[in-house]
Enzyme design. Structure first.
Site, PDB file in Angstrom:
ATOM      1  N   ASP A 197      42.599  44.574  44.331  1.00  0.00           N
ATOM      2  CA  ASP A 197      43.169  43.985  43.122  1.00  0.00           C
ATOM      3  C   ASP A 197      43.597  42.540  43.370  1.00  0.00           C
ATOM      4  O   ASP A 197      44.335  42.266  44.319  1.00  0.00           O
ATOM      5  CB  ASP A 197      44.397  44.825  42.729  1.00  0.00           C
ATOM      6  N   GLU A 256      38.278  42.415  43.080  1.00  0.00           N
ATOM      7  CA  GLU A 256      38.505  41.849  41.743  1.00  0.00           C
ATOM      8  C   GLU A 256      38.678  40.346  41.895  1.00  0.00           C
ATOM      9  O   GLU A 256      39.693  39.879  42.412  1.00  0.00           O
ATOM     10  CB  GLU A 256      39.750  42.443  41.084  1.00  0.00           C
TER      11      GLU A 256
HETATM   12  C1  GLC Z   1      44.700  42.855  38.176  1.00  0.00           C
HETATM   13  C2  GLC Z   1      44.707  44.095  37.322  1.00  0.00           C
HETATM   14  C3  GLC Z   1      45.669  43.892  36.204  1.00  0.00           C
HETATM   15  C4  GLC Z   1      47.036  43.665  36.808  1.00  0.00           C
HETATM   16  C5  GLC Z   1      47.015  42.533  37.811  1.00  0.00           C
HETATM   17  C6  GLC Z   1      48.258  42.528  38.632  1.00  0.00           C
HETATM   18  O1  GLC Z   1      44.246  41.753  37.495  1.00  0.00           O
HETATM   19  O2  GLC Z   1      43.410  44.372  36.883  1.00  0.00           O
HETATM   20  O3  GLC Z   1      45.700  44.963  35.313  1.00  0.00           O
HETATM   21  O4  GLC Z   1      47.951  43.367  35.800  1.00  0.00           O
HETATM   22  O5  GLC Z   1      45.954  42.627  38.704  1.00  0.00           O
HETATM   23  O6  GLC Z   1      48.213  43.577  39.565  1.00  0.00           O
END
Ligand code: GLC
Length: 555
Positions: A197, A256
């Site tokens: 993440d 991500e």
């Molecule tokens: C990522 C997740 C999102 C979250 C953020 C903080 O972007 O996909 O939903 O709010 O990280 O963890």
């Protein structure tokens, strides 16, 4: 070839999938009960959004204990049983791994708040003095990235997201070690993949510099070049990823990388980079801002997809990552509105766009409920969003003349939260999701239940089953991708493996369009909307799409 090179991933939002104990929150035992549904859909892996102990400030992305399951979701025994049951069904399990920040309730942060003498102080980013913010950088969730140290030291601590989600200090080797240990714990349990993440944010430039802004205003500003995709991200993550791969060579690392462009994606996923196997970018969907209402703030207005730019983006990602890594292929996730309503305006168009996206080279990530044709919920009021940026928008929109209801309805189509609604399993109470009160409530557009769709060969679910079965063919997994025409009215590409050739053709406009195919005889494998094939002349009706295979050479 690793299993994940051919994965078809289902993104499952545990809070909204199935509640098994009537508390209104989806849970692990609820998920387990639906493994046969997932198996019948044909997906080969699930990515679970966070299930760890959390105050739920950000629906689980604020982790207070990486080694325990949130009590609303179940127990560690339930988790073990879930992993085993997925494996018994031949489905791989990918966990969300939140490494950029913790919850402010995490014991590390609680200890850090004891003051500069705490052994955990340096696990986080404390800076400044006398209550002064060290810089003008803005948080993704609104306001400053700095919050005052509640213990009264006069320092501030850094949070890129909510103030209850302090950023970890990855410059500290102990933090890097601790997070490696967390990964190890889950991988030892047999988890098959980690979704890293927000990993692109773990490094920040030196803190004592403001981000240059055109106005003299000292309001916080988003300063992405100061905290996204810095070179140290790679330096710090490489040993982490390499340790994972050395100990568990079959584990899939999915990053991500929201703001990564295609060059960065290539850098993060190149086989010799020692980093990720694949990344998710948010750059897939260029938007057309030309039609925005100038009287309203832009943030929560609907931005239509800029289709020509979108097509170009897809082609560039396909070509740049060819032979290097697998792109991810997705239309929605928990951070954006759902496909149907955001881009597609009919079930037929949603089907065409699904063919377009998922039959390209890469790894489909299908957001739960997309296979049923779910749309965003309409949330009842501003308060339900629990988001100051929504409150600001609605205040400005009503000042500009919108009713509150209209403003809330508009934000419901463009905000991430209404995309996280409960699964409609049946036509019974709360559509079979819970016997209690769902944690997120709103009105939903009518959609046939999973049970009804499973019995209907013309349903969206049946379409997704066929599409996923097609995607599993070697031709769509390993075939070369080639763009066939540059005509703006359609997106047409071929996939080719040895002598086998398929054409995927989708109309991008609400008018009919004609395409000339490479020579040969074709047979439709899957279609949506009106499609007419005469020899090598293909006519697609408005928003129609088709997958054709050249006869005689089926792989
Ligand atoms: C990522 C997740 C999102 C979250 C953020 C903080 O972007 O996909 O939903 O709010 O990280 O963890």
């Amino acid at each position: 070839m690793a299993w994940y090179d051919h994965a078809i991933i289902y993104q499952l939002y545990p809070k909204s999938f199935q509640d098994s104990n009537g508390d209104g929150v989806g849970d692990l035992n609820g998920i387990r009960a639906h493994i046969p549904y997932l198996k019948a859909l044909g997906i080969t892996a699930v990515w679970l959004n966070p299930v760890f102990t959390s105050p739920q400030v950000d629906n689980g992305y604020d982790v207070a204990n990486y080694y325990a399951i949130d009590p609303t979701m179940g127990t560690m025994a339930d988790m073990d049983a879930l992993i085993d049951a997925f494996h018994a069904a031949g489905i791989h399990v990918i966990l969300d791994f939140v490494l950029n920040h913790t919850s402010d309730r995490h014991p590390w942060f609680q200890d850090a708040l004891r003051g500069p003498a705490s052994l955990y102080r340096d696990y986080y980013i404390f800076a400044g003095h006398d209550g002064q913010r060290p810089n003008n950088w803005g948080s993704f969730f609104g306001g400053s990235v700095w919050a005052p140290d509640p213990s009264g030291s006069g320092q501030s601590y850094f949070h890129l997201f909510d103030r209850r989600m302090p950023d970890l200090n990855w410059a500290n080797p102990e933090v890097r070690h601790a997070m490696s240990d967390v990964a190890d714990y889950w991988l030892q349990k047999g988890v098959d993949g980690l979704r890293l993440d927000a990993f692109i944010h773990i490094a920040k430039v030196k803190l004592d510099q403001d981000f240059p802004v055109p106005t003299a205003d000292d309001a916080p500003v988003l300063a992405e070049p100061f905290y996204a995709n810095l070179p140290q991200v790679q330096t710090w993550l490489r040993p982490f990823c390499q340790r994972v791969k050395a100990d568990y060579p079959e584990v899939f690392l999915l990053g991500e990388a929201a703001s990564a462009n295609v060059q960065l994606a290539a850098a993060y996923t190149a086989p010799d980079a020692g980093l990720m196997d694949s990344v998710v970018t948010f750059r897939y969907f260029p938007e057309d801002a030309s039609g925005l209402d100038q009287q309203l703030p832009a943030q929560y207005q609907a931005h239509p997809l800029d289709l020509p730019a979108f097509k170009q983006t897809q082609v560039v990602w396909q070509q740049t990552l060819a032979g290097l890594a697998q792109p991810t292929l997705y239309w929605s996730n928990h951070d954006m509105p759902r496909l149907l309503g955001r881009v597609a305006h009919s079930a037929q168009q949603a089907q065409s766009l699904a063919m377009l996206m998922y039959l390209q080279r890469g790894l489909p990530i299908i957001y739960y409920g997309e296979e049923l044709g779910l749309t965003n919920l309409t949330l009842p009021d501003v308060a339900t969003f629990e988001d100051p940026t929504v409150t600001d928008f609605v205040t400005q929109a009503t000042a500009a003349g919108l009713t509150t209801e209209a403003a809330v309805a508009l934000v419901s189509t463009t905000h991430k939260l209404p995309a996280r609604g409960p699964m409609p399993w049946t036509d019974g109470v709360q559509r079979g999701f819970t016997t209690g009160t769902p944690w997120l409530q709103g009105s939903a557009a009518p959609v046939a239940s999973a049970a009804e769709q499973a019995a209907d060969p013309t349903s969206m679910l049946a379409f997704y089953q066929k599409l996923i079965a097609l995607k599993k063919r070697a031709l769509f997994q390993d075939g070369d991708y080639h763009l066939l025409t540059t005509d703006q009215a359609s997106y047409v590409y071929t996939r080719q493996l040895d002598d086998a050739l398929a054409v995927v053709a989708v109309a991008l406009e609400a008018t009919a369009t004609t395409v000339t195919l490479p020579e040969g005889h074709y047979r439709p494998l899957l279609s949506s909307g009106s499609v007419d094939l005469v020899g090598a002349q293909l006519t697609l009706g408005p928003d129609a799409g088709v997958v054709l295979i050249r006869e005689g050479e089926i792989k």
